[in-house]
Write an enzyme that holds these catalytic residues in place. Structure first.
Site, mmCIF file in Angstrom:
data_model
loop_
_atom_site.group_PDB
_atom_site.id
_atom_site.type_symbol
_atom_site.label_atom_id
_atom_site.label_comp_id
_atom_site.label_asym_id
_atom_site.label_seq_id
_atom_site.Cartn_x
_atom_site.Cartn_y
_atom_site.Cartn_z
ATOM 1 N N ASN A 40 -15.992 -10.900 -29.824
ATOM 2 C CA ASN A 40 -17.127 -10.267 -29.144
ATOM 3 C C ASN A 40 -16.623 -9.411 -27.983
ATOM 4 O O ASN A 40 -15.700 -9.776 -27.253
ATOM 5 C CB ASN A 40 -18.149 -11.301 -28.687
ATOM 6 C CG ASN A 40 -17.618 -12.393 -27.800
ATOM 7 O OD1 ASN A 40 -16.446 -12.765 -27.886
ATOM 8 N ND2 ASN A 40 -18.452 -12.918 -26.943
ATOM 9 N N ILE A 41 -17.249 -8.254 -27.864
ATOM 10 C CA ILE A 41 -16.884 -7.274 -26.841
ATOM 11 C C ILE A 41 -18.151 -6.940 -26.058
ATOM 12 O O ILE A 41 -19.066 -6.298 -26.603
ATOM 13 C CB ILE A 41 -16.307 -5.978 -27.475
ATOM 14 C CG1 ILE A 41 -15.149 -6.276 -28.434
ATOM 15 C CG2 ILE A 41 -15.886 -4.985 -26.384
ATOM 16 C CD1 ILE A 41 -13.874 -6.776 -27.798
ATOM 17 N N GLU A 42 -18.204 -7.391 -24.802
ATOM 18 C CA GLU A 42 -19.433 -7.231 -24.024
ATOM 19 C C GLU A 42 -19.421 -5.955 -23.183
ATOM 20 O O GLU A 42 -18.424 -5.218 -23.124
ATOM 21 C CB GLU A 42 -19.629 -8.488 -23.157
ATOM 22 C CG GLU A 42 -19.797 -9.721 -24.039
ATOM 23 C CD GLU A 42 -20.164 -10.975 -23.280
ATOM 24 O OE1 GLU A 42 -20.007 -11.014 -22.038
ATOM 25 O OE2 GLU A 42 -20.618 -11.924 -23.962
ATOM 26 N N CYS A 51 -20.940 -8.267 -31.369
ATOM 27 C CA CYS A 51 -20.584 -9.614 -31.838
ATOM 28 C C CYS A 51 -19.277 -9.615 -32.634
ATOM 29 O O CYS A 51 -18.916 -8.618 -33.283
ATOM 30 C CB CYS A 51 -21.686 -10.166 -32.729
ATOM 31 S SG CYS A 51 -23.167 -10.676 -31.858
ATOM 32 N N GLU A 53 -18.486 -11.206 -35.443
ATOM 33 C CA GLU A 53 -18.620 -11.072 -36.902
ATOM 34 C C GLU A 53 -18.712 -9.601 -37.303
ATOM 35 O O GLU A 53 -18.074 -9.147 -38.248
ATOM 36 C CB GLU A 53 -19.885 -11.792 -37.402
ATOM 37 C CG GLU A 53 -19.939 -13.269 -37.117
ATOM 38 C CD GLU A 53 -20.598 -13.594 -35.782
ATOM 39 O OE1 GLU A 53 -20.326 -12.890 -34.781
ATOM 40 O OE2 GLU A 53 -21.372 -14.561 -35.744
ATOM 41 N N CYS A 86 -25.638 -14.946 -35.193
ATOM 42 C CA CYS A 86 -26.953 -14.504 -34.713
ATOM 43 C C CYS A 86 -27.690 -13.766 -35.832
ATOM 44 O O CYS A 86 -27.104 -13.413 -36.868
ATOM 45 C CB CYS A 86 -26.797 -13.605 -33.482
ATOM 46 S SG CYS A 86 -26.258 -11.928 -33.854
ATOM 47 N N CYS A 89 -26.209 -10.397 -36.895
ATOM 48 C CA CYS A 89 -24.989 -10.551 -37.700
ATOM 49 C C CYS A 89 -25.327 -10.985 -39.119
ATOM 50 O O CYS A 89 -24.710 -10.541 -40.081
ATOM 51 C CB CYS A 89 -24.032 -11.545 -37.051
ATOM 52 S SG CYS A 89 -23.191 -10.850 -35.608
HETATM 53 N N1 THU Z 1 -22.022 -13.612 -30.120
HETATM 54 C C1 THU Z 1 -21.205 -13.318 -31.186
HETATM 55 O O1 THU Z 1 -20.124 -12.742 -31.012
HETATM 56 N N2 THU Z 1 -21.620 -13.677 -32.422
HETATM 57 C C2 THU Z 1 -22.793 -14.322 -32.698
HETATM 58 O O2 THU Z 1 -23.157 -14.484 -33.849
HETATM 59 C C3 THU Z 1 -23.594 -14.858 -31.590
HETATM 60 C C4 THU Z 1 -23.310 -14.259 -30.257
HETATM 61 C C5 THU Z 1 -21.606 -13.216 -28.787
HETATM 62 C C6 THU Z 1 -22.429 -12.101 -28.196
HETATM 63 C C7 THU Z 1 -22.206 -12.305 -26.720
HETATM 64 O O3 THU Z 1 -21.020 -11.632 -26.357
HETATM 65 C C8 THU Z 1 -21.971 -13.798 -26.586
HETATM 66 O O4 THU Z 1 -21.715 -14.291 -27.895
HETATM 67 C C9 THU Z 1 -23.126 -14.557 -25.979
HETATM 68 O O5 THU Z 1 -24.306 -14.266 -26.643
#
Ligand code: THU
Length: 130
Positions: A40-42, A51, A53, A86, A89
């Site tokens: 995940n890259i925010e 996300c 995935e 999520c 995804c």
């Molecule tokens: N996140 C994912 O990378 N994949 C998911 O299926 C659920 C959420 C990440 C997004 C965000 O960076 C962090 O988890 C918190 O929501």
């Protein structure tokens, strides 16, 4: 499966999750054995966060990999519990991965819970609806 878990676990350090401090890693395995990871890259504009995935899947497709080349995907986090993909995804996974592909959710102890891609999003909207 252990190897795929180790790949995902090893990639967790690349997670850019300074806002949530919630690291997620996905390891996508192809039928030929190739593995592509994504994390995940925010973003300070939270809604732009990406996300793990979807990062793994779009990286694979960017390299020319197609739906039928994909065997399975494994997710991991730092949590003791199992984290599942999520909704966004799941929609992208049903588009880009085989419906029967296993989706492995793992916790920080390496325990595994497996479901099929198609079971994560019943009644999904797909190309068949267009
Ligand atoms: N996140 C994912 O990378 N994949 C998911 O299926 C659920 C959420 C990440 C997004 C965000 O960076 C962090 O988890 C918190 O929501």
């Amino acid at each position: 499966m252990n190897k795929l878990y180790e790949e995902a676990k090893g990639a967790l350090k690349h997670s850019y999750s300074k806002y949530s401090n919630f690291r997620v890693s996905a390891a996508l395995k192809m039928k030929n054995g190739e593995v592509i990871t994504g994390v995940n890259i925010e973003n300070a504009a939270y809604g732009l966060s990406l996300c793990a995935e979807r990062n793994a899947l779009t990286t694979a497709y960017s390299k020319g990999i197609k739906k039928d080349d994909i065997a399975e995907i494994l997710l991991t986090t730092d949590q003791e519990y199992f984290v599942s993909p999520c909704g966004s995804c799941r929609q992208v996974m049903i588009e880009l991965m085989p419906a029967d592909a296993p989706v492995h959710m793992t916790n920080n102890k390496g325990e595994i819970k497996t479901v099929l891609n198609k079971d994560l999003l019943p009644h999904a909207f797909t190309e068949d609806d267009l």
